[in-house]
Design a protein around this motif. Sequence first.
Motif, PDB file in Angstrom:
ATOM      1  N   ALA A 666       0.828  -1.221   0.000  1.00 48.48           N
ATOM      2  CA  ALA A 666       0.000   0.000   0.000  1.00 48.48           C
ATOM      3  C   ALA A 666       0.846   1.248   0.000  1.00 48.48           C
ATOM      4  O   ALA A 666       0.544   2.241  -0.674  1.00 48.48           O
ATOM      5  CB  ALA A 666      -0.934  -0.008   1.212  1.00 48.48           C
ATOM      6  N   VAL A 667       1.958   1.223   0.761  1.00 50.56           N
ATOM      7  CA  VAL A 667       2.849   2.375   0.782  1.00 50.56           C
ATOM      8  C   VAL A 667       3.458   2.618  -0.585  1.00 50.56           C
ATOM      9  O   VAL A 667       3.569   3.749  -1.074  1.00 50.56           O
ATOM     10  CB  VAL A 667       3.936   2.183   1.856  1.00 50.56           C
ATOM     11  N   VAL A 668       3.853   1.512  -1.247  1.00 50.85           N
ATOM     12  CA  VAL A 668       4.436   1.644  -2.598  1.00 50.85           C
ATOM     13  C   VAL A 668       3.414   2.240  -3.566  1.00 50.85           C
ATOM     14  O   VAL A 668       3.717   3.124  -4.369  1.00 50.85           O
ATOM     15  CB  VAL A 668       4.946   0.270  -3.086  1.00 50.85           C
ATOM     16  N   LEU A 669       2.190   1.717  -3.500  1.00 51.79           N
ATOM     17  CA  LEU A 669       1.156   2.259  -4.385  1.00 51.79           C
ATOM     18  C   LEU A 669       0.861   3.732  -4.090  1.00 51.79           C
ATOM     19  O   LEU A 669       0.611   4.530  -4.991  1.00 51.79           O
ATOM     20  CB  LEU A 669      -0.135   1.440  -4.219  1.00 51.79           C
ATOM     21  N   TRP A 675       3.432  10.554  -6.920  1.00 49.61           N
ATOM     22  CA  TRP A 675       4.480  11.159  -7.746  1.00 49.61           C
ATOM     23  C   TRP A 675       4.316  10.888  -9.241  1.00 49.61           C
ATOM     24  O   TRP A 675       4.855  11.603 -10.057  1.00 49.61           O
ATOM     25  CB  TRP A 675       5.862  10.671  -7.287  1.00 49.61           C
ATOM     26  N   ALA A 676       3.622   9.836  -9.587  1.00 44.63           N
ATOM     27  CA  ALA A 676       3.463   9.530 -11.023  1.00 44.63           C
ATOM     28  C   ALA A 676       2.400  10.446 -11.636  1.00 44.63           C
ATOM     29  O   ALA A 676       1.494  10.925 -10.943  1.00 44.63           O
ATOM     30  CB  ALA A 676       3.046   8.063 -11.204  1.00 44.63           C
ATOM     31  N   PRO A 677       2.470  10.764 -12.961  1.00 40.54           N
ATOM     32  CA  PRO A 677       1.425  11.565 -13.623  1.00 40.54           C
ATOM     33  C   PRO A 677       0.074  10.891 -13.505  1.00 40.54           C
ATOM     34  O   PRO A 677      -0.020   9.671 -13.460  1.00 40.54           O
ATOM     35  CB  PRO A 677       1.888  11.642 -15.099  1.00 40.54           C
ATOM     36  N   ARG A 678      -0.968  11.742 -13.493  1.00 44.18           N
ATOM     37  CA  ARG A 678      -2.326  11.218 -13.297  1.00 44.18           C
ATOM     38  C   ARG A 678      -2.733  10.270 -14.419  1.00 44.18           C
ATOM     39  O   ARG A 678      -3.368   9.256 -14.188  1.00 44.18           O
ATOM     40  CB  ARG A 678      -3.317  12.384 -13.241  1.00 44.18           C
ATOM     41  N   ALA A 679      -2.322  10.581 -15.637  1.00 45.86           N
ATOM     42  CA  ALA A 679      -2.740   9.766 -16.776  1.00 45.86           C
ATOM     43  C   ALA A 679      -2.160   8.374 -16.697  1.00 45.86           C
ATOM     44  O   ALA A 679      -2.716   7.424 -17.230  1.00 45.86           O
ATOM     45  CB  ALA A 679      -2.329  10.426 -18.092  1.00 45.86           C
ATOM     46  N   ALA A 680      -1.003   8.229 -16.027  1.00 46.91           N
ATOM     47  CA  ALA A 680      -0.371   6.915 -15.966  1.00 46.91           C
ATOM     48  C   ALA A 680      -1.130   5.963 -15.074  1.00 46.91           C
ATOM     49  O   ALA A 680      -0.960   4.764 -15.159  1.00 46.91           O
ATOM     50  CB  ALA A 680       1.068   7.041 -15.476  1.00 46.91           C
ATOM     51  N   VAL A 681      -2.001   6.501 -14.214  1.00 50.48           N
ATOM     52  CA  VAL A 681      -2.718   5.630 -13.293  1.00 50.48           C
ATOM     53  C   VAL A 681      -3.907   4.977 -13.980  1.00 50.48           C
ATOM     54  O   VAL A 681      -4.299   3.875 -13.641  1.00 50.48           O
ATOM     55  CB  VAL A 681      -3.181   6.442 -12.069  1.00 50.48           C
ATOM     56  N   LEU A 682      -4.489   5.695 -14.947  1.00 55.88           N
ATOM     57  CA  LEU A 682      -5.671   5.158 -15.613  1.00 55.88           C
ATOM     58  C   LEU A 682      -5.293   3.954 -16.460  1.00 55.88           C
ATOM     59  O   LEU A 682      -4.275   3.927 -17.125  1.00 55.88           O
ATOM     60  CB  LEU A 682      -6.298   6.231 -16.501  1.00 55.88           C
ATOM     61  N   SER A 708     -18.400   4.181  -4.195  1.00 53.21           N
ATOM     62  CA  SER A 708     -17.173   4.842  -3.744  1.00 53.21           C
ATOM     63  C   SER A 708     -16.147   3.804  -3.357  1.00 53.21           C
ATOM     64  O   SER A 708     -16.472   2.742  -2.813  1.00 53.21           O
ATOM     65  CB  SER A 708     -17.452   5.751  -2.539  1.00 53.21           C
ATOM     66  N   LEU A 709     -14.914   4.101  -3.654  1.00 55.70           N
ATOM     67  CA  LEU A 709     -13.781   3.305  -3.188  1.00 55.70           C
ATOM     68  C   LEU A 709     -12.907   4.235  -2.366  1.00 55.70           C
ATOM     69  O   LEU A 709     -12.518   5.289  -2.835  1.00 55.70           O
ATOM     70  CB  LEU A 709     -12.997   2.732  -4.372  1.00 55.70           C
ATOM     71  N   CYS A 710     -12.628   3.867  -1.140  1.00 62.44           N
ATOM     72  CA  CYS A 710     -11.924   4.776  -0.247  1.00 62.44           C
ATOM     73  C   CYS A 710     -10.730   4.088   0.402  1.00 62.44           C
ATOM     74  O   CYS A 710     -10.746   2.888   0.687  1.00 62.44           O
ATOM     75  CB  CYS A 710     -12.844   5.285   0.860  1.00 62.44           C
ATOM     76  N   VAL A 711      -9.685   4.878   0.645  1.00 61.48           N
ATOM     77  CA  VAL A 711      -8.511   4.446   1.397  1.00 61.48           C
ATOM     78  C   VAL A 711      -8.397   5.361   2.598  1.00 61.48           C
ATOM     79  O   VAL A 711      -8.358   6.575   2.437  1.00 61.48           O
ATOM     80  CB  VAL A 711      -7.239   4.508   0.541  1.00 61.48           C
ATOM     81  N   ALA A 712      -8.423   4.821   3.796  1.00 61.18           N
ATOM     82  CA  ALA A 712      -8.346   5.625   5.008  1.00 61.18           C
ATOM     83  C   ALA A 712      -6.993   5.430   5.673  1.00 61.18           C
ATOM     84  O   ALA A 712      -6.417   4.348   5.634  1.00 61.18           O
ATOM     85  CB  ALA A 712      -9.466   5.228   5.972  1.00 61.18           C
ATOM     86  N   THR A 713      -6.498   6.485   6.267  1.00 66.26           N
ATOM     87  CA  THR A 713      -5.236   6.407   6.990  1.00 66.26           C
ATOM     88  C   THR A 713      -5.411   7.008   8.361  1.00 66.26           C
ATOM     89  O   THR A 713      -6.260   7.859   8.578  1.00 66.26           O
ATOM     90  CB  THR A 713      -4.132   7.177   6.254  1.00 66.26           C
ATOM     91  N   ASP A 714      -4.619   6.584   9.322  1.00 64.84           N
ATOM     92  CA  ASP A 714      -4.582   7.218  10.630  1.00 64.84           C
ATOM     93  C   ASP A 714      -3.138   7.215  11.110  1.00 64.84           C
ATOM     94  O   ASP A 714      -2.223   6.745  10.423  1.00 64.84           O
ATOM     95  CB  ASP A 714      -5.508   6.509  11.624  1.00 64.84           C
ATOM     96  N   GLY A 715      -2.938   7.755  12.278  1.00 69.00           N
ATOM     97  CA  GLY A 715      -1.566   7.888  12.777  1.00 69.00           C
ATOM     98  C   GLY A 715      -0.922   6.578  13.156  1.00 69.00           C
ATOM     99  O   GLY A 715       0.286   6.476  13.206  1.00 69.00           O
ATOM    100  N   VAL A 758      -5.479   8.910  -2.557  1.00 70.93           N
ATOM    101  CA  VAL A 758      -6.500   8.908  -3.610  1.00 70.93           C
ATOM    102  C   VAL A 758      -6.089   7.894  -4.654  1.00 70.93           C
ATOM    103  O   VAL A 758      -5.022   7.987  -5.243  1.00 70.93           O
ATOM    104  CB  VAL A 758      -6.646  10.301  -4.258  1.00 70.93           C
ATOM    105  N   ILE A 759      -6.922   6.894  -4.868  1.00 71.60           N
ATOM    106  CA  ILE A 759      -6.638   5.844  -5.840  1.00 71.60           C
ATOM    107  C   ILE A 759      -7.686   5.913  -6.933  1.00 71.60           C
ATOM    108  O   ILE A 759      -8.876   5.961  -6.638  1.00 71.60           O
ATOM    109  CB  ILE A 759      -6.656   4.444  -5.190  1.00 71.60           C
TER     110      ILE A 759
END
Length: 764
Positions: A666-669, A675-682, A708-715, A758-759
């Motif tokens: 998940a951290v890698v993704l 950092w990758a361009p938005r178009a590269a994700v599609l 909706s697809l969501c990714v949540a993070t906390d401390g 944001v995925i």
Amino acid sequence: MGIGGAARRSWGAALLVLQAAWALVGGQVRYSVPEEAEAGTVVGRLAQDLGLEAGEAEARRLRLVSRGRRASVEVSGASGALVVSSRLDREELCGKSAPCALRLEVLLDRPLRVFHVEVEVTDINDNAPRFPTTSKNISISENFPPGSRFSLEAASDADIGSNAQLSQPLDRESLSEHRLVLTASDGGRPVLTGTVQLVISVLDANDNAPQFNQISGEIRTAGKLDFEDFQSYDLEVEARDKGMPSLSGHCSVELEVLDVNDNAPEVWVTSLSVPVSEDAALGTVVALLSVSDRDSGPNGRVRCAVRPPSPFGLVATFAGSYSLVLREALDRERVSEYEVEVRAEDGGAPPLRAIRGLRVPVSDVNDNAPAFSQAVYTVLARENNAAGAELARLWARDPDEAGNGRVSYSVAEGGAGSGSGSGSGWRPASSYVSVDAESGRLRALRPLDYEELQVLQFEVRAVDAGEPALCGNATVQLFVVDENDNTPALLPPAGGGPVPWATGKAAEEGSVGSSWSLWARVAWGAPAGQVVAKIRAVDADSGYNAWLRYELQEPRGDGPFRVGLYSGEVSTVRALEEADGPRQRLLIVVRDHGEPPRSATATLSVSLVEGPEAALAVAGAVSGAALAGTAGVGSDDGPSAAAAAAATNVWLVVAICAVSSLLVLAVVLYGAGRWAPRAAVLAGPGPATLVCASEVGSWSYSQRHSRSLCVATDGAATQLFLQSVMRKGEDLHSHGSWSEWDPVLCPGSEVDECAGVVIVIEIM
């Protein structure tokens, strides 16, 4: 003076064999009839000469139209013949004018046609010569020599032609010899007479001069002259000298009266066919007009026009006759009635004018379909409305009149399918709503349920009562407005955890309800932020009515646990200590944002453990957060659950390693997506799905058309949650691609909780 009875009978016999001369050229028929013909005398077979069938003359109302004076002839309704109706006096009709003709107009209905008939009245010798006076005094001096001449005023005859020729002096060309008997009487008693026959031969003399002699003198008018009464005067002028005895001479003076323009034109409406249908063809005859001017020459020459400009015009059909015809198409909805003025102007100097006004109403035809005020009506209706409640009023305008403009309403087509609610199959719109046929009021046939039906689209038809009937349609989009009529329902834990036991009404129905209990374990010394359990709930309402929030009701104050306001995650606030006791009982309330709000409660029992049970609790908490559930959640059977957990320690360690690997991935993704361009994700074509990374939208559930697809993070840790928010029982892949930001699931007031990864995922 009139002729005798014998003469009348002879003329009557002659009329029986008189043949009417006629010619039909350009719509004109000509006949002739002698004057003084008896009433009922047939002038001509008018219907037959006009080409009408038997009985058609009466059916089409063959009739005469007079111009202000009573005609002396009429049309027999049964036979269609033109017969004498009253006394015909040629001298009264025409005077000395020859020929004497009656100009008549004949009308036929269905369709309207006009014919012009000319009847010539021929002269008969019905007037005897008349002297100016019945007696004449002549004074003769006794010393006048024999052979003296005395002039007498001549007689006149009102007839014309040979019927007016009087006796003349000797005329060899007429009679060359006269035989007279001369009788001589003596003065004896008895008186004796003797006779002798005189044969007088008339010798020719040059008594036919080619010229006429004049007299001189002034002739003054004694009264007002009127050209329309007499166009000329024949005067006998006597010239007498003052001798003793006086002698006189006579001459005839013909006085011609010159016309002045002292008569305005006259306009008669001889026939008027109104109202005029608005779909009448061009050229339709609306009215027949007769125009005349008693003056003569240019003073009696009349021009006609229609004012003001209108769809009607004049067509000259005969001398002094006009037809008012339709020149432009009519539209009753634009102009329902016309005030037409026919203006006649003669050619005098200055000209005189006459005006005849006509009112021409236009009758309606069904040439306009009902039209709604808008093509699409959007109607909002609250659910749980009363049956028969008025939802809206539809109105269609039809500018036609009477039945052509009387509109009735009905539900034409439309309905709700199985995809619009609980899957009960397609239902026609007529099972939900009705429209009043006369008023257009849209009413609900039964209470509406938002959870069953959100949108109902159908067509309403407006039909007029014309022949043939015309109709118009409008689309109605009925949106059912949600009310907060559903209580939040608690769901079993995700990830295959044991189902909690239910209480209250839910327990009676055998399903998870609005009040339930569960337990969880956590190790002593667990750090702050450790996820212990997750409360999951769903609300069948929509929008704010389905937006759920989780509150920790008990214990109040500074406890060791907290619950995520919108995520439902139960986590530690601080490190757990022995002073917290072996077990904590948490009472959690799930409440929606409706008015008034509805709520459900959950009781969570948390056991504080150590040793093998502590490792089991840690593994269960981590795996439960990663899978959006709590593997450590179970029933209140604590000892048996602990024994089962101790037997699977090895598998839990493997699970921990797997979860750790997922966290690294998940951290890698996250780094690649940041950092990758938005178009590269599609991946591939199609719209993208925007994923809200927050605990607000992670687990909120509603019946709306949104995913909706969501990714949540906390401390504490980075955890990946994947959820498809959609209707119950729907498959994510069956809807294709979708992209929408739901302000209810990720409200602006909770921006801090929407921050995260944001995925963008392409759903194929």
